[in-house]
Design an enzyme around this catalytic site. Structure first.
Site, PDB file in Angstrom:
ATOM      1  N   GLU A  52       0.819  -1.205   0.000  1.00 54.97           N
ATOM      2  CA  GLU A  52       0.000   0.000   0.000  1.00 54.97           C
ATOM      3  C   GLU A  52       0.857   1.262   0.000  1.00 54.97           C
ATOM      4  O   GLU A  52       0.514   2.260  -0.647  1.00 54.97           O
ATOM      5  CB  GLU A  52      -0.929   0.004   1.227  1.00 54.97           C
ATOM      6  CG  GLU A  52      -1.928  -1.149   1.263  1.00 54.97           C
ATOM      7  CD  GLU A  52      -1.429  -2.338   2.060  1.00 54.97           C
ATOM      8  OE1 GLU A  52      -2.241  -2.939   2.785  1.00 54.97           O
ATOM      9  OE2 GLU A  52      -0.224  -2.672   1.962  1.00 54.97           O
ATOM     10  N   MET A 163      16.972 -47.003  -7.927  1.00 54.20           N
ATOM     11  CA  MET A 163      17.279 -48.427  -8.022  1.00 54.20           C
ATOM     12  C   MET A 163      17.515 -48.985  -6.618  1.00 54.20           C
ATOM     13  O   MET A 163      17.691 -48.236  -5.654  1.00 54.20           O
ATOM     14  CB  MET A 163      18.512 -48.647  -8.901  1.00 54.20           C
ATOM     15  CG  MET A 163      18.376 -48.050 -10.303  1.00 54.20           C
ATOM     16  SD  MET A 163      16.855 -48.571 -11.167  1.00 54.20           S
ATOM     17  CE  MET A 163      17.193 -50.325 -11.392  1.00 54.20           C
TER      18      MET A 163
END
Length: 371
Positions: A52, A163
């Site tokens: 603002e 893996m």
């Protein structure tokens, strides 16, 4: 549709603070008079002017009698900066259109009340959903004392992440990995487990050169990197401790006496409460919220990620799925101790899109709190 049009502009401005405003919310503001934009601004960093104020400075004396569109209820208290509600009143703003209320107990409706008491017309909840999405972490921290928790995962088509040996580089492509950098950059903290450090030796830093981050360097910061390590197995020579930014070492053990510090950051040791012999993850999140963390990103192996999910602490899954198969011996996506169908956890699609050659899914739990 005029209010929605100008609020959309304010939200675009608020997005510019995606990587830089924490612990404050991301806020944008536009000031309009006679259907013309006369001022605009966004909150850039905590301690600096709010959105603002930037917009009012740009509008100058023309702000008198104008309408201000603000993505979050203007603050009404003195923090690092004076109240924005007072600034709007002093500037002679005639009407304030807000997107969503501020959950901060120091504001929580008082900003709007102050404006109305000064004779300013207030319209609430314009594009409220979009505004709340942008500040989901801040709003959750203010309301519940917990940050917004994302778990990032990458898997093959058959739901595997590495893996059996632990080898995992790379399942997804370069575009997906660059996208992850943006999630890191918007997060206040990135959490991993010590096993991931021991196996992968990651840096866990934001690398803007590998991402879509375009802001100047002073408008983003390295997130706090958190290592969950119940038994203090973290090697002090690991790569993570040689990077810029701070590290939080969370363990159930008493802090170690060590003179070893990261070369470029700071190592913090925190003794966490124990839950079944492990770091209490709820306590960890509360601790991070108390440090001002609005959003945290979990980047870990299946065990720690599964623990967050199983404890009901995850607000969002960010899953990258690659068009590849790793096989039945590879490691699973999440480690969850389920034996029966009634234990399943249902999620819903929030966003699905292609990132390079991979698909990114964003999911939220069906029983999670609404934003």
């Amino acid at each position: 549709m005029t209010h929605e049009r100008w609020m959309a502009k304010a939200l675009q401005l608020a997005h510019l603070g995606l990587y830089s405003t924490s612990p404050n919310p991301r806020v944008g503001c536009v000031i309009v008079k006679d259907n013309q934009l006369i001022g605009q601004g966004w909150h850039q960093q905590a301690g600096g002017p709010h959105a603002e104020i930037h917009a009012l400075r740009q509008a100058g004396d023309s702000a008198r009698g104008a309408t201000a569109y603000v993505t979050l209820e203007p603050c009404s208290h003195h923090g690092r900066t004076p109240p924005c509600a007072d600034a709007l009143i002093d500037a002679g703003i005639a009407r304030v259109v807000g997107a969503c209320g501020d959950a901060n107990p120091q504001v929580a409706g008082q900003g709007y009340d102050k404006l109305r008491a000064a004779g300013i017309e207030v319209i609430e909840n314009v594009l409220q959903g979009e505004a709340r999405e942008l500040n989901a972490g801040f709003l959750k921290r203010m309301a519940r004392g917990l940050p917004w928790v994302r778990v990032k995962l990458a898997s093959s088509l058959d739901g595997r992440t590495a893996m059996a040996s632990g080898e995992s580089q790379w399942i997804t492509g370069a575009a997906a990995r660059a996208d992850v950098q943006n999630w890191r950059a918007r997060s206040c903290a990135v959490i991993t487990g010590v096993d991931s450090v021991l196996i992968d030796n990651p840096a866990m830093t934001v690398r803007p050169q590998d991402s879509h981050i375009e802001q100047d360097e002073h408008l983003w910061r390295q997130p706090l990197r958190v290592v969950v390590d119940s038994q203090q197995r973290l090697p002090l020579e690991c790569r993570l401790l040689q990077q810029p930014g701070d590290v939080l070492w969370a363990s159930t053990q008493a802090p170690l006496s060590t003179n070893r510090e990261p070369k470029l950051g700071k190592l913090q040791q925190w003794q966490a409460p124990s839950l079944n012999g492990h770091v209490d993850l709820t306590a960890l999140l509360k601790h991070l919220a108390q440090q001002g963390c609005n959003e945290v990103l979990v980047e870990s192996g299946a065990r720690l990620a599964g623990a967050f999910v199983n404890a009901g602490l995850v607000d969002e899954l960010v899953l990258y799925q690659a068009p590849t198969l790793l096989g039945s011996q590879a490691r699973p996506l999440l480690s969850l101790p389920f034996d029966h169908m009634q234990q399943q956890l249902r999620w819903h699609w929030h966003d699905v899109r292609q990132i390079g050659g991979d698909i990114r899914f964003i999911l939220r739990p069906d029983n999670g709190p609404s934003i």
